[in-house]
Design a protein around this motif. Structure first.
Motif, PDB file in Angstrom:
ATOM      1  N   LYS A   1       0.846  -1.185   0.000  1.00 29.97           N
ATOM      2  CA  LYS A   1       0.000   0.000   0.000  1.00 29.97           C
ATOM      3  C   LYS A   1       0.880   1.234   0.000  1.00 29.97           C
ATOM      4  CE  LYS A   1      -3.874   2.103   2.303  1.00 29.97           C
ATOM      5  NZ  LYS A   1      -4.738   2.092   3.462  1.00 29.97           N
ATOM      6  N   LYS A   2       0.526   2.182  -0.856  1.00 36.07           N
ATOM      7  CA  LYS A   2       1.315   3.399  -0.986  1.00 36.07           C
ATOM      8  C   LYS A   2       0.477   4.572  -0.522  1.00 36.07           C
ATOM      9  CE  LYS A   2       3.154   1.297  -5.099  1.00 36.07           C
ATOM     10  NZ  LYS A   2       3.125   1.305  -6.538  1.00 36.07           N
ATOM     11  N   ILE A   3       1.110   5.487   0.156  1.00 32.38           N
ATOM     12  CA  ILE A   3       0.441   6.691   0.610  1.00 32.38           C
ATOM     13  C   ILE A   3       1.160   7.869  -0.024  1.00 32.38           C
ATOM     14  CG2 ILE A   3      -0.097   8.128   2.606  1.00 32.38           C
ATOM     15  CD1 ILE A   3      -0.069   5.603   4.294  1.00 32.38           C
ATOM     16  N   ARG A   4       0.412   8.746  -0.669  1.00 30.77           N
ATOM     17  CA  ARG A   4       1.028   9.928  -1.276  1.00 30.77           C
ATOM     18  C   ARG A   4       1.281  10.970  -0.196  1.00 30.77           C
ATOM     19  NH1 ARG A   4       2.099   9.770  -6.396  1.00 30.77           N
ATOM     20  NH2 ARG A   4       0.893   8.393  -7.680  1.00 30.77           N
ATOM     21  N   VAL A   5       2.468  11.545  -0.248  1.00 29.08           N
ATOM     22  CA  VAL A   5       2.799  12.630   0.676  1.00 29.08           C
ATOM     23  C   VAL A   5       2.692  13.946  -0.083  1.00 29.08           C
ATOM     24  CG1 VAL A   5       4.189  11.229   2.213  1.00 29.08           C
ATOM     25  CG2 VAL A   5       5.273  12.275   0.253  1.00 29.08           C
ATOM     26  N   GLY A   6       2.894  15.049   0.606  1.00 28.05           N
ATOM     27  CA  GLY A   6       2.695  16.373   0.048  1.00 28.05           C
ATOM     28  C   GLY A   6       3.337  16.622  -1.300  1.00 28.05           C
ATOM     29  N   ASP A   7       4.537  16.107  -1.532  1.00 25.59           N
ATOM     30  CA  ASP A   7       5.222  16.381  -2.791  1.00 25.59           C
ATOM     31  C   ASP A   7       4.913  15.336  -3.860  1.00 25.59           C
ATOM     32  OD1 ASP A   7       6.623  14.217  -1.860  1.00 25.59           O
ATOM     33  OD2 ASP A   7       8.573  15.187  -1.836  1.00 25.59           O
ATOM     34  N   GLY A   8       3.922  14.476  -3.611  1.00 30.46           N
ATOM     35  CA  GLY A   8       3.529  13.478  -4.597  1.00 30.46           C
ATOM     36  C   GLY A   8       4.293  12.176  -4.508  1.00 30.46           C
ATOM     37  N   ARG A   9       5.305  12.110  -3.655  1.00 31.74           N
ATOM     38  CA  ARG A   9       6.090  10.879  -3.514  1.00 31.74           C
ATOM     39  C   ARG A   9       5.266   9.822  -2.791  1.00 31.74           C
ATOM     40  NH1 ARG A   9      10.986  11.208  -5.092  1.00 31.74           N
ATOM     41  NH2 ARG A   9      11.618   9.426  -3.906  1.00 31.74           N
ATOM     42  N   LEU A  10       5.616   8.588  -2.976  1.00 32.50           N
ATOM     43  CA  LEU A  10       4.906   7.486  -2.338  1.00 32.50           C
ATOM     44  C   LEU A  10       5.679   6.987  -1.124  1.00 32.50           C
ATOM     45  CD1 LEU A  10       3.832   5.524  -5.520  1.00 32.50           C
ATOM     46  CD2 LEU A  10       2.472   7.111  -4.174  1.00 32.50           C
ATOM     47  N   LYS A  11       4.977   6.814  -0.021  1.00 38.08           N
ATOM     48  CA  LYS A  11       5.601   6.308   1.206  1.00 38.08           C
ATOM     49  C   LYS A  11       5.357   4.807   1.308  1.00 38.08           C
ATOM     50  CE  LYS A  11       5.831   8.880   4.829  1.00 38.08           C
ATOM     51  NZ  LYS A  11       5.599   9.683   6.018  1.00 38.08           N
ATOM     52  N   LEU A  12       6.286   4.122   1.928  1.00 38.18           N
ATOM     53  CA  LEU A  12       6.104   2.702   2.199  1.00 38.18           C
ATOM     54  C   LEU A  12       5.187   2.554   3.404  1.00 38.18           C
ATOM     55  CD1 LEU A  12       9.795   1.459   1.926  1.00 38.18           C
ATOM     56  CD2 LEU A  12       7.973   1.086   0.280  1.00 38.18           C
TER      57      LEU A  12
ATOM     58  N   ASN B   1      17.584  10.434  -5.449  1.00 40.17           N
ATOM     59  CA  ASN B   1      16.221  10.034  -5.756  1.00 40.17           C
ATOM     60  C   ASN B   1      16.203   8.651  -6.413  1.00 40.17           C
ATOM     61  OD1 ASN B   1      13.407  10.586  -5.820  1.00 40.17           O
ATOM     62  ND2 ASN B   1      13.594  11.066  -7.988  1.00 40.17           N
ATOM     63  N   ASN B   2      17.089   8.416  -7.363  1.00 39.68           N
ATOM     64  CA  ASN B   2      17.166   7.100  -8.027  1.00 39.68           C
ATOM     65  C   ASN B   2      17.541   6.000  -7.041  1.00 39.68           C
ATOM     66  OD1 ASN B   2      16.471   8.175 -10.517  1.00 39.68           O
ATOM     67  ND2 ASN B   2      18.600   8.425 -11.175  1.00 39.68           N
ATOM     68  N   MET B   3      18.479   6.300  -6.149  1.00 40.98           N
ATOM     69  CA  MET B   3      18.898   5.308  -5.155  1.00 40.98           C
ATOM     70  C   MET B   3      17.761   4.999  -4.179  1.00 40.98           C
ATOM     71  SD  MET B   3      22.763   6.240  -4.156  1.00 40.98           S
ATOM     72  CE  MET B   3      23.923   6.731  -5.386  1.00 40.98           C
ATOM     73  N   LEU B   4      17.021   6.015  -3.790  1.00 33.37           N
ATOM     74  CA  LEU B   4      15.886   5.788  -2.894  1.00 33.37           C
ATOM     75  C   LEU B   4      14.831   4.912  -3.563  1.00 33.37           C
ATOM     76  CD1 LEU B   4      15.434   9.166  -1.067  1.00 33.37           C
ATOM     77  CD2 LEU B   4      15.919   6.958  -0.030  1.00 33.37           C
ATOM     78  N   ASN B   5      14.576   5.169  -4.836  1.00 33.81           N
ATOM     79  CA  ASN B   5      13.628   4.319  -5.563  1.00 33.81           C
ATOM     80  C   ASN B   5      14.116   2.877  -5.597  1.00 33.81           C
ATOM     81  OD1 ASN B   5      11.766   6.343  -6.077  1.00 33.81           O
ATOM     82  ND2 ASN B   5      12.749   6.937  -7.999  1.00 33.81           N
ATOM     83  N   PHE B   6      15.427   2.698  -5.853  1.00 35.01           N
ATOM     84  CA  PHE B   6      15.992   1.343  -5.848  1.00 35.01           C
ATOM     85  C   PHE B   6      15.803   0.689  -4.483  1.00 35.01           C
ATOM     86  CE2 PHE B   6      19.431  -1.426  -4.526  1.00 35.01           C
ATOM     87  CZ  PHE B   6      19.404  -2.400  -5.516  1.00 35.01           C
ATOM     88  N   ILE B   7      16.106   1.422  -3.407  1.00 29.62           N
ATOM     89  CA  ILE B   7      16.017   0.862  -2.057  1.00 29.62           C
ATOM     90  C   ILE B   7      14.576   0.486  -1.709  1.00 29.62           C
ATOM     91  CG2 ILE B   7      16.146   1.560   0.377  1.00 29.62           C
ATOM     92  CD1 ILE B   7      18.893   2.651  -0.192  1.00 29.62           C
ATOM     93  N   LYS B   8      13.633   1.337  -2.072  1.00 35.97           N
ATOM     94  CA  LYS B   8      12.229   1.032  -1.790  1.00 35.97           C
ATOM     95  C   LYS B   8      11.798  -0.247  -2.524  1.00 35.97           C
ATOM     96  CE  LYS B   8       9.282   4.423  -2.134  1.00 35.97           C
ATOM     97  NZ  LYS B   8       8.633   5.698  -2.497  1.00 35.97           N
ATOM     98  N   GLU B   9      12.143  -0.331  -3.796  1.00 34.16           N
ATOM     99  CA  GLU B   9      11.781  -1.519  -4.571  1.00 34.16           C
ATOM    100  C   GLU B   9      12.516  -2.750  -4.039  1.00 34.16           C
ATOM    101  OE1 GLU B   9      12.454  -0.552  -8.682  1.00 34.16           O
ATOM    102  OE2 GLU B   9      10.984   1.082  -8.609  1.00 34.16           O
TER     103      GLU B   9
END
Length: 143
Positions: A3-14, A111-119
């Motif tokens: 489940k993803k939750i959108r935060v203020g800047d449109g990013r998705l939280k785990l 930003n790219n590294m964070l996306n990698f880590i989340k996935e």
């Protein structure tokens, strides 16, 4: 990806879901802490100059290393047959965290590294971590 939750800047939280559970309370709590750290890093992407941002990355590194040690000890105790592969995955994740520490001033790279880590964390829990859960269940049924 959970489940993803959108935060203020449109990013998705785990967000933790029961499907991520490996049926080991201590390891599940560690996973939740790692989720929280990743979310905090994302929450502070635009405030990367602060000491707080560096502390959050340090927390992620610390929680991850402690968790990996516990998880690897647990897998040894159940004689998990894919331990070496699992340890290699942990090393890859740890390397990415070290890269984040080094590159925290480069927004695009961070930003790219964070996306990698989340996935990676979601795929790792639902894939590799679930394997040791199934291994243990199978071992208990065989006894």
């Amino acid at each position: 990806m959970g489940k993803k939750i959108r935060v203020g800047d449109g990013r998705l939280k785990l967000e933790w879901k029961e499907i991520y559970s490996v049926e080991n309370l201590e390891l599940d709590e560690d996973h939740k802490k790692i989720f929280n750290c990743i979310n905090k890093i994302e929450d502070n992407l635009y405030n990367r100059e602060s000491k707080f941002f560096e502390e959050i990355i340090g927390d992620l590194k610390e929680y991850s290393l402690i968790h990996f040690e516990k998880e690897e000890t647990y897998m040894r105790s159940i004689q998990f047959n894919k331990l070496e592969e699992h340890i290699l995955e942990h090393k890859i994740f740890t390397q990415k965290i070290l890269e984040i520490e080094e590159k925290s001033k480069d927004f695009v790279l961070l930003n790219n590294m964070l996306n990698f880590i989340k996935e990676w964390i979601i795929a790792h829990i639902l894939g590799s971590d679930k394997e040791y859960q199934k291994f243990l269940q199978h071992s208990e049924c065989s006894e």
